[in-house]
Design a protein around this motif. Structure first.
Motif, PDB file in Angstrom:
ATOM      1  N   GLU A 109      -2.689   8.555  -4.465  1.00  0.00           N
ATOM      2  CA  GLU A 109      -3.800   8.821  -3.562  1.00  0.00           C
ATOM      3  C   GLU A 109      -3.844   7.758  -2.468  1.00  0.00           C
ATOM      4  N   ARG A 110      -4.535   8.113  -1.366  1.00  0.00           N
ATOM      5  CA  ARG A 110      -4.727   7.133  -0.297  1.00  0.00           C
ATOM      6  C   ARG A 110      -5.533   5.945  -0.840  1.00  0.00           C
ATOM      7  N   GLY A 111      -5.107   4.749  -0.472  1.00  0.00           N
ATOM      8  CA  GLY A 111      -5.773   3.552  -0.955  1.00  0.00           C
ATOM      9  C   GLY A 111      -5.120   2.940  -2.174  1.00  0.00           C
ATOM     10  N   ASP A 112      -4.200   3.697  -2.825  1.00  0.00           N
ATOM     11  CA  ASP A 112      -3.474   3.124  -3.956  1.00  0.00           C
ATOM     12  C   ASP A 112      -2.533   2.022  -3.470  1.00  0.00           C
ATOM     13  N   ARG A 113      -2.235   1.111  -4.382  1.00  0.00           N
ATOM     14  CA  ARG A 113      -1.266   0.063  -4.094  1.00  0.00           C
ATOM     15  C   ARG A 113      -0.204   0.074  -5.181  1.00  0.00           C
ATOM     16  N   GLU A 137       1.616   7.031   3.911  1.00  0.00           N
ATOM     17  CA  GLU A 137       1.052   8.376   4.077  1.00  0.00           C
ATOM     18  C   GLU A 137       1.997   9.447   3.556  1.00  0.00           C
ATOM     19  N   ARG A 163      -5.343   1.207  -8.541  1.00  0.00           N
ATOM     20  CA  ARG A 163      -6.300   2.157  -7.956  1.00  0.00           C
ATOM     21  C   ARG A 163      -7.696   1.588  -8.150  1.00  0.00           C
ATOM     22  N   GLY A 164      -8.307   1.203  -7.060  1.00  0.00           N
ATOM     23  CA  GLY A 164      -9.600   0.527  -7.160  1.00  0.00           C
ATOM     24  C   GLY A 164      -9.424  -0.817  -7.820  1.00  0.00           C
ATOM     25  N   PRO A 201       0.823  -1.211   0.000  1.00  0.00           N
ATOM     26  CA  PRO A 201       0.000   0.000   0.000  1.00  0.00           C
ATOM     27  C   PRO A 201       0.859   1.263   0.000  1.00  0.00           C
TER      28      PRO A 201
END
Length: 356
Positions: free
Chosen positions: A339-343, A304, A323-324, A301
């Protein structure tokens, strides 16, 4: 009758003995042969100890069928009939010392001998019930595991990769019809299921409805299609990764519900072609695909501190961004800012234990 795994949250109060033989749990201790040999040695040790005790105190024993002193053979004979509780009565202790010796030494040895004998018999008789209980306990707890259909060359390599990436053996279930292949998988501590994975009952036993993914690594493309169709019908949300030998069958796997399809013949052919002109590239690719040493492709992930930055400016060598449900190459404009949540799909160095 095969019970349906995961249909509702009800608990099955009784173990299903019909699953014993279909599902094989990894051994938690030593092999049964070693355990049986150990018990046999204990029984023989008790027999020898009793015989030596009787032979040492031979003056206190009388053979009703002979006037000669108790020999070593007579001592072993007495120990055998005494510990097995046969007791013919031809050799008996007559002096107070011999009777006391029989009470405080021979009797405990007799009990030890019987415990070993009866314990082994009871364990053999209850083994099927114990296996059924272990299987039901596993079925009630297994979640988010990976089901591997076929443990040939492709399936074995897939399992080795999963274990190399940190997966626990208890999180992998192998389904196959070949007993030798299943024995090899069980030796690694994997749970195995014997059966044809094109049958929904077999996939239910493997816990597919609670699995995170299923790897279809069969030797035939038509079998892979049937397994994929069955898996998708049973578990609409499970991730299906399938391997086919011919590229013309890729669309069949896709239509059957596979999320990812690997063409084994074409992939091997490309590497063979590259090896003739650019062998160094093949070595790098092999290195990336081997998780045990060198470099490996991994996923993590976004941290921050990396949010808002470009994946091309990170210390790690990033290949792509997830992303998603979408995968973007590292140079795609959509992921210029993380972005937050990206891997991140990146290249990591694998450290060997002796390099620590």
């Amino acid at each position: 009758m095969v019970t349906d795994l995961g249909r509702g949250n009800h608990r099955r109060p009784f173990a299903d003995p019909s699953l014993v033989g279909l599902v094989r749990m990894p051994e938690t201790g030593g092999s049964p042969a070693v355990a049986l040999l150990r018990r046999l040695l204990i029984a023989l040790g008790a027999l020898v100890a009793a015989a030596l005790v009787v032979y040492a105190g031979g003056d206190g024993y009388v053979d009703n069928n002979s006037d000669t002193p108790i020999s070593l053979g007579d001592a072993f004979y007495y120990a055998t009939v005494s510990l097995s509780t046969t007791g013919y009565g031809d050799i008996v202790p007559v002096t107070p010392e011999a009777r006391l010796l029989t009470t405080i030494v021979i009797t405990p040895l007799r009990l030890l001998f019987l415990i070993v004998l009866v314990g082994t018999t009871v364990e053999l008789l209850t083994e099927r019930s114990r296996q059924a209980v272990r299987i039901e306990r596993w079925r009630s707890r297994v979640r988010n595991h990976t089901v591997v259909v076929g443990y040939g060359t492709k399936g074995r390599a897939a399992v080795e990769t999963l274990l190399g990436d940190g997966a626990e053996p208890s999180d992998i279930v192998v389904v196959d019809t070949d007993r030798a292949q299943l024995d090899a998988a069980s030796a690694l501590g994997l749970v195995t299921v014997t059966g044809n994975a094109t049958r929904s009952s077999v996939l239910r036993i493997a816990g597919l409805q609670q699995a995170a993914a299923i790897i279809v690594a069969t030797n035939r493309d038509d079998t892979a299609v049937l397994v994929t169709l069955t898996a998708r019908e049973l578990a609409p949300e499970v991730r299906i990764v399938a391997s086919v030998r011919e590229s013309e069958n890729v669309h069949l796997l896709r239509q059957s519900g596979a999320n990812s399809v690997i063409v084994s013949a074409e992939t091997a052919g490309r590497l063979l072609g590259m090896a003739t002109t650019t062998p160094n590239i093949v070595e790098v690719v092999e290195d990336l695909l081997t998780p045990e040493a060198g470099f490996a492709i991994s996923e993590r992930p976004v941290e921050e501190s990396e949010v808002g930055g470009s994946p091309r400016h990170l210390a790690d060598i990033v290949l792509g961004v997830v992303r998603g449900d979408d995968l973007y190459r590292v140079d795609a404009s959509a992921v210029d800012a993380l972005e937050r949540g990206d891997r991140l799909l990146y290249i990591r160095k694998v450290t060997l234990p002796d390099e620590d």
